[in-house]
Design a protein around this motif. Structure first.
Motif, short mmCIF file in Angstrom:
data_model
loop_
_atom_site.label_atom_id
_atom_site.label_comp_id
_atom_site.label_asym_id
_atom_site.label_seq_id
_atom_site.Cartn_x
_atom_site.Cartn_y
_atom_site.Cartn_z
N PRO A 1 0.83 -1.20 0.00
CA PRO A 1 0.00 0.00 0.00
C PRO A 1 0.86 1.25 0.00
CG PRO A 1 -0.86 -1.60 1.57
CD PRO A 1 0.45 -2.14 1.09
N GLY A 2 0.45 2.22 -0.79
CA GLY A 2 1.22 3.45 -0.88
C GLY A 2 2.24 3.44 -1.98
N VAL A 3 2.54 2.25 -2.56
CA VAL A 3 3.49 2.15 -3.66
C VAL A 3 2.71 2.13 -4.97
CG1 VAL A 3 5.30 0.79 -4.73
CG2 VAL A 3 5.14 0.89 -2.24
N HIS A 4 3.05 3.03 -5.87
CA HIS A 4 2.31 3.14 -7.13
C HIS A 4 3.15 2.60 -8.27
CE1 HIS A 4 -0.41 4.52 -10.16
NE2 HIS A 4 0.46 5.37 -10.67
N HIS A 5 2.65 1.59 -8.94
CA HIS A 5 3.33 1.02 -10.10
C HIS A 5 2.50 1.38 -11.33
CE1 HIS A 5 6.11 -1.31 -7.63
NE2 HIS A 5 5.08 -1.60 -6.86
N PRO A 6 2.89 2.40 -12.05
CA PRO A 6 2.06 2.86 -13.16
C PRO A 6 2.06 1.86 -14.32
CG PRO A 6 4.16 4.02 -13.16
CD PRO A 6 4.13 3.20 -11.91
N GLY A 7 0.92 1.74 -14.93
CA GLY A 7 0.83 0.96 -16.15
C GLY A 7 0.91 1.89 -17.35
N LEU A 8 1.30 1.34 -18.47
CA LEU A 8 1.39 2.12 -19.71
C LEU A 8 0.43 1.52 -20.73
CD1 LEU A 8 5.29 2.43 -20.01
CD2 LEU A 8 3.70 4.19 -19.22
N ALA A 9 -0.24 2.37 -21.45
CA ALA A 9 -1.18 1.93 -22.48
C ALA A 9 -0.67 2.36 -23.85
CB ALA A 9 -2.56 2.52 -22.23
N ALA A 10 -0.66 1.42 -24.79
CA ALA A 10 -0.19 1.75 -26.14
C ALA A 10 -1.03 2.87 -26.75
CB ALA A 10 -0.22 0.52 -27.03
N ASP A 11 -2.30 2.89 -26.40
CA ASP A 11 -3.21 3.92 -26.91
C ASP A 11 -2.96 5.21 -26.13
OD1 ASP A 11 -5.18 5.38 -28.07
OD2 ASP A 11 -6.85 4.22 -27.27
N GLY A 12 -2.11 6.05 -26.67
CA GLY A 12 -1.80 7.32 -26.03
C GLY A 12 -0.44 7.37 -25.37
N GLN A 13 0.17 6.21 -25.11
CA GLN A 13 1.48 6.18 -24.47
C GLN A 13 2.45 5.27 -25.22
OE1 GLN A 13 -0.28 5.09 -20.50
NE2 GLN A 13 1.07 6.71 -19.75
N GLY A 14 2.26 5.19 -26.52
CA GLY A 14 3.08 4.29 -27.33
C GLY A 14 4.57 4.57 -27.22
N ALA A 15 4.95 5.83 -27.19
CA ALA A 15 6.38 6.17 -27.10
C ALA A 15 6.97 5.67 -25.79
CB ALA A 15 6.57 7.68 -27.23
N GLU A 16 6.20 5.81 -24.69
CA GLU A 16 6.68 5.32 -23.40
C GLU A 16 6.79 3.80 -23.38
OE1 GLU A 16 4.35 7.56 -23.92
OE2 GLU A 16 4.35 9.15 -22.40
N VAL A 17 5.84 3.12 -24.05
CA VAL A 17 5.90 1.66 -24.13
C VAL A 17 7.15 1.23 -24.90
CG1 VAL A 17 4.76 -0.40 -25.04
CG2 VAL A 17 3.39 1.39 -23.94
N VAL A 18 7.42 1.88 -26.02
CA VAL A 18 8.62 1.55 -26.80
C VAL A 18 9.88 1.75 -25.97
CG1 VAL A 18 10.05 2.27 -28.77
CG2 VAL A 18 7.58 1.98 -29.06
N ALA A 19 9.94 2.86 -25.20
CA ALA A 19 11.11 3.13 -24.37
C ALA A 19 11.26 2.05 -23.29
CB ALA A 19 10.98 4.51 -23.72
N ALA A 20 10.14 1.60 -22.71
CA ALA A 20 10.21 0.56 -21.68
C ALA A 20 10.67 -0.77 -22.29
CB ALA A 20 8.84 0.38 -21.02
N LEU A 21 10.17 -1.10 -23.48
CA LEU A 21 10.60 -2.33 -24.16
C LEU A 21 12.07 -2.26 -24.54
CD1 LEU A 21 7.58 -3.07 -26.56
CD2 LEU A 21 7.97 -3.91 -24.25
N GLY A 22 12.53 -1.05 -24.86
CA GLY A 22 13.91 -0.88 -25.31
C GLY A 22 14.90 -0.67 -24.20
N SER A 23 14.45 -0.57 -22.96
CA SER A 23 15.34 -0.33 -21.83
C SER A 23 16.20 -1.55 -21.53
CB SER A 23 14.53 0.05 -20.59
OG SER A 23 15.33 0.03 -19.43
N ALA A 24 17.48 -1.32 -21.21
CA ALA A 24 18.37 -2.43 -20.85
C ALA A 24 17.90 -3.14 -19.60
CB ALA A 24 19.79 -1.91 -20.66
N ALA A 25 17.10 -2.46 -18.77
CA ALA A 25 16.58 -3.07 -17.55
C ALA A 25 15.50 -4.10 -17.85
CB ALA A 25 16.02 -1.99 -16.62
N THR A 26 14.94 -4.04 -19.05
CA THR A 26 13.92 -5.01 -19.47
C THR A 26 14.61 -6.20 -20.12
OG1 THR A 26 12.31 -3.24 -19.85
CG2 THR A 26 11.88 -5.36 -20.90
N ARG A 27 14.45 -7.35 -19.53
CA ARG A 27 15.12 -8.55 -20.05
C ARG A 27 14.15 -9.52 -20.72
NH1 ARG A 27 19.55 -10.24 -15.44
NH2 ARG A 27 20.33 -8.14 -14.98
N ILE A 28 12.89 -9.47 -20.28
CA ILE A 28 11.87 -10.36 -20.85
C ILE A 28 10.64 -9.51 -21.16
CG2 ILE A 28 10.36 -12.34 -20.48
CD1 ILE A 28 12.42 -13.38 -18.46
N VAL A 29 10.15 -9.62 -22.39
CA VAL A 29 8.91 -8.97 -22.80
C VAL A 29 7.89 -10.06 -23.06
CG1 VAL A 29 7.79 -7.49 -24.51
CG2 VAL A 29 10.18 -7.05 -23.85
#
Length: 399
Positions: A1-29
Motif C-alpha cells: 500500500p502506498g506504492v504506485h506502479h504505473p501501467g502504460l497503455a499503447a493507446d496514447g502512451q506508445g512512445a513510453e511503451v517503446v522506451a520501456a521495451l527498449g530499456s536495458a533493464a527489461t530482459r523479458i517482454v
C-alpha cells in the motif's frame, strides 16, 4: 500500500511503451494479445495490407503489438544493444517461432535504411521461446476491480481474474536470463509441442464449441453451457471421441484425465466466462483450434459430427441476425463478419450458405474446406439449426 506502479497503455502512451521495451533493464517482454493481436492474414504472414501495420512501418508512434515490439528492439539496437527475450504466451501453435517469423517479416518490410542494423541485432540478440499457458482467464470487469480493491486495499485498473488451475510450459531459451519460475511450478522442456497441442485442441477447441452452441442455446456463460446436459454431453463426446484421438499425450498428462479436469474447470461458475467473449474472432480461432483435428479425422475417413455442427453454429452466429438474443448474451465480435455476411448473400438457404462460407470463407485450409463429405454434413446441420433448432441439431450430431 502506498506504492504506485504505473501501467502504460499503447493507446496514447506508445512512445513510453517503446522506451520501456527498449530499456536495458527489461530482459523479458511477455506478450498476451490472443490470435487477433498478431496482425497476420489468412496465409499466416504479416498482413501488409492492414492500415495499422502500414502506419507502424512508415514511422511515428506504433499502435500494433508487432510495431511496439520491433520499435522497442530497434531502440535497443541503437543504444546499448542488450539482448532480450520476447515471450509469447498466446494460443498459437509454435507461438515463439511464429512470433519470430512475424518480427522478421516486419523488419524486412521496413524502409531499406532501417533494416541492416536491426536485422543484425535480431539475429544475434533476440530469442522467442515456444510456450504453453494453460489457465482460463476471462475478461476483466468492474466487479473484479472492486473485489481487488476491497480485498487488498489497492485500486488496480487491470486485475486479471483466473481459475485456480495453472500450467506454464516453456522452452528454456532466455537470452538475458530469467527468474527461477520452476520453483513456482513452471515446467521447462525441450519440446513444448505435445503440451501445446493438447491444450489448443482440447481446451481451446472445446471452448469454441461451447461458445457457439451455447449462444444458440441461450447461455450467457461457459459454465451454463457445459452443465447443460445435452450440450455438455455433445461437447464431452467431441473431446473424447473426435479430438482426443488426434492428440499425442505429453509425458505425465493422460488425455482422458485432462478431459475430465477440463469439464470440471469449464463448470466453475465463479469465472463468469462469457460465451460471446470466447466466441469472438472465430475466423482467426477456428483455423488454429479445429483445422488440424478436422484434417486428421478426414484423412482417416471420419467426419467429426460435433465439430461439423460447431462450424454450422459459428456460421449461423456470424451471419444470421436472429441467431440468438444479442441484447441478453452480448455480441461475438469478428473482424470477418462483414466479409462473410456479404459472401453469404450470394447463397440460397441455410445449407447453401454454410457450404459456400465453408468452401470460400477462408476459415479452413482448402483441402479441408472443400472436402465434399464435410461440406455436406455442415450444410445439413446448418439446415437443421435454421429449421428445427439447436436441440434437434445436437441430437442429430450424437446419433
Amino acid at each position: 500500500p502506498g506504492v504506485h506502479h504505473p501501467g502504460l497503455a499503447a493507446d496514447g502512451q506508445g512512445a513510453e511503451v517503446v522506451a520501456a521495451l527498449g530499456s536495458a533493464a527489461t530482459r523479458i517482454v511477455s506478450v498476451t494479445v490472443t490470435e487477433k493481436g498478431y496482425t497476420f492474414g489468412a496465409d499466416g504472414r504479416l498482413d501488409l495490407d492492414s492500415p495499422a501495420v502500414r502506419a507502424d512501418l512508415s514511422g511515428g508512434t506504433p499502435r500494433t503489438a508487432l510495431g511496439l515490439i520491433v520499435r522497442g528492439l530497434q531502440h535497443r539496437a541503437r543504444t546499448d544493444g542488450s539482448p532480450v527475450t520476447v515471450l509469447s504466451c498466446d494460443n498459437l501453435m509454435d507461438n515463439g517461432h511464429r512470433l519470430r517469423t512475424l518480427i522478421d517479416e516486419f523488419v524486412d518490410a521496413l524502409p531499406a535504411a532501417e533494416r541492416p542494423e536491426l536485422q543484425a541485432y535480431v539475429a544475434t540478440s533476440l530469442t522467442t521461446p515456444n510456450t504453453m499457458v494453460d489457465r482460463i482467464a476471462p475478461a476483466t470487469t468492474d466487479e473484479h476491480r472492486d473485489l481487488v480493491a476491497r480485498a487488498v486495499g489497492v485500486r488496480d485498473s487491470v486485475p486479471v481474474p483466473a481459475e485456480p488451475y495453472r500450467l506454464w510450459v516453456m522452452q528454456d531459451d532466455f537470452r538475458a536470463g530469467r527468474p527461477a519460475w520452476e520453483h513456482a511450478g513452471a515446467l521447462f522442456t525441450d519440446d513444448v509441442a505435445p503440451y501445446e497441442l493438447m491444450k489448443l485442441r482440447l481446451l481451446n477447441g472445446a471452448h469454441s464449441l461451447l461458445a457457439y452452441l451455447g449462444l444458440l442455446r441461450g447461455h450467457r456463460c461457459i459454465d451454463e453451457a457445459v452443465t447443460d446436459e445435452l450440450l455438455g454431453g455433445a461437447v464431452e463426446f467431441a473431446m473424447r471421441e473426435e479430438i482426443l484421438p488426434t492428440v499425442p499425450e505429453p509425458e505425465g498428462m493422460p488425455g482422458k484425465t485432462y478431459v475430465t479436469e477440463l469439464l470440471d474447470r469449464f463448470a466453475n461458475p465463479a469465472l463468469g466466462h462469457r460465451t460471446a467473449q470466447v466466441g469472438s474472432d472465430g475466423s482467426l480461432k477456428i483455423p488454429v483450434r479445429w483445422a488440424g483435428v478436422l484434417a486428421e479425422s478426414l484423412a482417416a475417413g471420419r467426419v467429426p459430427r460435433v465439430l461439423a455442427l460447431g462450424l454450422a453454429a459459428y456460421i449461423r452466429v456470424i451471419t444470421a441476425d436472429d441467431a440468438y438474443d444479442v441484447r441478453a448474451l452480448g455480441t461475438a465480435h469478428d473482424g470477418a463478419r462483414q466479409r462473410l455476411t456479404e459472401l453469404a448473400a450470394r447463397a440460397s438457404g441455410p445449407a447453401g450458405t454454410a457450404r459456400l462460407l465453408l468452401s470460400e470463407g477462408g476459415l479452413l485450409p482448402p483441402d479441408v474446406a472443400q472436402h465434399p463429405e464435410l461440406g455436406y454434413t455442415v450444410g445439413e446441420f446448418a439446415h437443421t439449426l435454421a429449421v428445427h433448432g439447436v436441440e434437434a441439431a445436437l441430437r442429430s450430431a450424437l446419433t
